[in-house]
Write an enzyme that holds these catalytic residues in place. Structure first.
Site, mmCIF file in Angstrom:
data_model
loop_
_atom_site.group_PDB
_atom_site.id
_atom_site.type_symbol
_atom_site.label_atom_id
_atom_site.label_comp_id
_atom_site.label_asym_id
_atom_site.label_seq_id
_atom_site.Cartn_x
_atom_site.Cartn_y
_atom_site.Cartn_z
ATOM 1 C CG HIS A 1 27.145 -0.419 -28.786
ATOM 2 N ND1 HIS A 1 27.609 0.508 -27.882
ATOM 3 C CD2 HIS A 1 27.854 -1.543 -28.550
ATOM 4 C CE1 HIS A 1 28.555 -0.033 -27.143
ATOM 5 N NE2 HIS A 1 28.724 -1.272 -27.525
ATOM 6 N N GLY A 2 24.698 1.465 -32.462
ATOM 7 C CA GLY A 2 23.729 1.180 -33.523
ATOM 8 C C GLY A 2 22.869 -0.013 -33.125
ATOM 9 N N GLY B 1 0.795 -1.231 0.000
ATOM 10 C CA GLY B 1 0.000 0.000 0.000
ATOM 11 C C GLY B 1 0.820 1.270 0.000
ATOM 12 C CD GLU C 1 18.192 2.870 -0.737
ATOM 13 O OE1 GLU C 1 18.892 3.812 -0.343
ATOM 14 O OE2 GLU C 1 18.606 1.726 -0.903
ATOM 15 N N GLY D 1 4.972 3.206 -0.824
ATOM 16 C CA GLY D 1 6.407 3.217 -1.100
ATOM 17 C C GLY D 1 6.935 4.594 -0.747
ATOM 18 C CB SER D 2 6.468 7.882 -2.400
ATOM 19 O OG SER D 2 6.906 7.370 -3.622
#
Ligand code: FAD
Length: 380
Positions: free
Chosen positions: A337-338, A128, A362, A130-131
């Site tokens: 690298h194409g 429910g 984080e 994270g931040s």
């Protein structure tokens, strides 16, 4: 202002570089495909003190500070972001124990962790939230000298390795968040299958289920109700690991782009002769240098800065910048690298997938900007 590395820092950087070149690089593709780091690599890193670089010698650490830690992490991260992610999350959890732990807790948990015999986790994210860790829903109910923990933690690094996990839960009576040191795989602790993520393979992310996990009150980290302070400070120091892992990604892009620009030929001449390739190489070099000094400085500030709020700002600033630049630089590496860069035969493809990870770990990039501006303006 002195930009020279000390003798000790040079030694640690060289040890990490040699280990990464000799042992990690040849297995990096295998780690990516199998999403697992061979035990020999973990053991070898443990022998080299890579799990305890910043921590005090008294508790089994190398006593070399975060200034040395960033140098080693850059080298390890340049060969495998997944390997660096394991050490980064471990150092975040162990850092919290080293700052907030009692003497007994430090003696009990730090030596094995510094040797890499135990790998530490730090668990705040939940399905429910994270931040916004204020929405943590895991509970801790006091019963005599014990707490009973229940809840689910999401995307927890290293949850599959034995060792301590710093667990955040809301106390049932006060509603305040408290941090606990829990032994992984104790009764009531179980984990999901690893999440199948886009990059940083080898660094496992799992959900953790706690069903009536019994934790002695002496395993509270810091004081009851002090969970947010521990979380905020822990994550600030954790950003040193995330930033230096991303710096390793920038270094890898730099090395691969230069190598390819010199090796690949058109009409018998290296593609590096084309102005467009020169522009890409110069852009990569500029971004790598800017990121490098920001991360090295962050390592220095982690060792010396006393004001936690100012450090939180510096950590957010470095983490946001370097993780975003890893994305930009891995894209430039792809340009050089194409179409070959899109193929799994080339490292550029793996670096590109790894690059998208750091901005979400984080604290997402938007949240870093909120922290930076909040401290500058003095407004939350
Ligand atoms: C490789 C990896 C390793 C991880 N390791 C761990 C670990 O060891 N332990 C752990 O606990 N977690 C870990 N995580 C989880 C990670 O820390 C969270 O996923 C992260 O904090 C973001 O939370 P979220 O995914 O729930 O996103 P959300 O919080 O849902 O955010 C989604 C979007 O909404 C925006 N947003 C949300 N809230 C606000 C707000 N208040 N203001 C402005 N914008 C907002 C954000 O900018 C973001 O773009 C890991 C994740 C990854 C990818």
């Amino acid at each position: 202002m002195d930009f020279n590395l000390s003798k000790e820092q040079e030694l640690i950087q060289r040890a990490a570089r040699e280990f990464a070149d000799k042992f990690i690089d040849p297995l990096a593709q295998q780690i990516d495909v199998e999403n697992a780091v061979p035990e020999d690599i973990i053991a070898g890193l443990g022998e080299l003190d890579m799990f305890g670089i910043p921590f005090e010698e008294e508790y089994g650490g190398a006593g070399s500070g975060y200034s040395s830690y960033v140098l080693a992490m850059e080298q390890l991260g340049s060969k495998s972001s997944g390997v660096a992610m394991i050490i980064s999350a471990h150092t975040l959890g162990l850092g919290a124990i080293s700052v907030f732990g009692t003497e007994e807790q430090k003696k009990k948990y730090m030596p094995k962790a510094c040797r890499g015999e135990h790998i530490v986790s730090f668990a705040f994210t939940e399905p429910g939230t994270g931040s916004d860790p204020k929405q943590i829903a895991s509970t801790a109910e006091k019963q005599g000298d014990y707490y009973i923990l229940n809840g689910t933690k999401r995307f927890i690094s290293n949850a599959n390795y034995p060792g301590p996990i710093v667990m955040f839960a809301k106390e049932a009576d006060s509603g305040k968040v408290t941090a606990f040191i829990v032994d992984k795989f104790c009764e009531g602790y179980s984990i999901s299958e690893p999440w199948e993520k886009i990059g940083m393979h080898g660094g496992s992310l799992l959900d953790v289920y706690m069903k009536d996990v019994k934790v002695p009150a002496e395993n509270i980290l810091g004081q009851p109700g002090m969970g947010y302070a521990i979380l905020q400070m822990g994550i600030s120091y954790g950003k040193v690991g995330v930033s230096s892992t991303a710096l390793g990604g920038l270094l890898a892009s730099y090395q691969e782009a230069v190598k390819y620009a010199k090796e690949k030929t058109h009409r018998d001449e290296p593609i590096g002769k084309f102005p467009s390739i020169k522009m890409n190489i110069a852009d990569i070099a500029e971004k790598y240098e800017a990121a490098k000094w920001l991360v090295y400085r962050l390592g220095f500030l982690a060792d010396t800065m006393k004001d936690p709020m100012q450090f939180a700002k510096e950590a957010a600033l470095a983490k946001d910048f370097v993780c975003e630049e890893m994305i930009n630089v891995s894209r430039l590496c792809m340009n050089v690298h194409g179409s070959y860069g899109l193929m799994k035969d080339y490292k550029a493809e793996r670096i590109y997938r790894d690059s998208i990870m750091g901005s979400q770990v984080e604290g997402v990039s938007d949240m870093q900007k909120m922290i930076i501006a909040g401290v500058i303006l003095g407004m939350k």
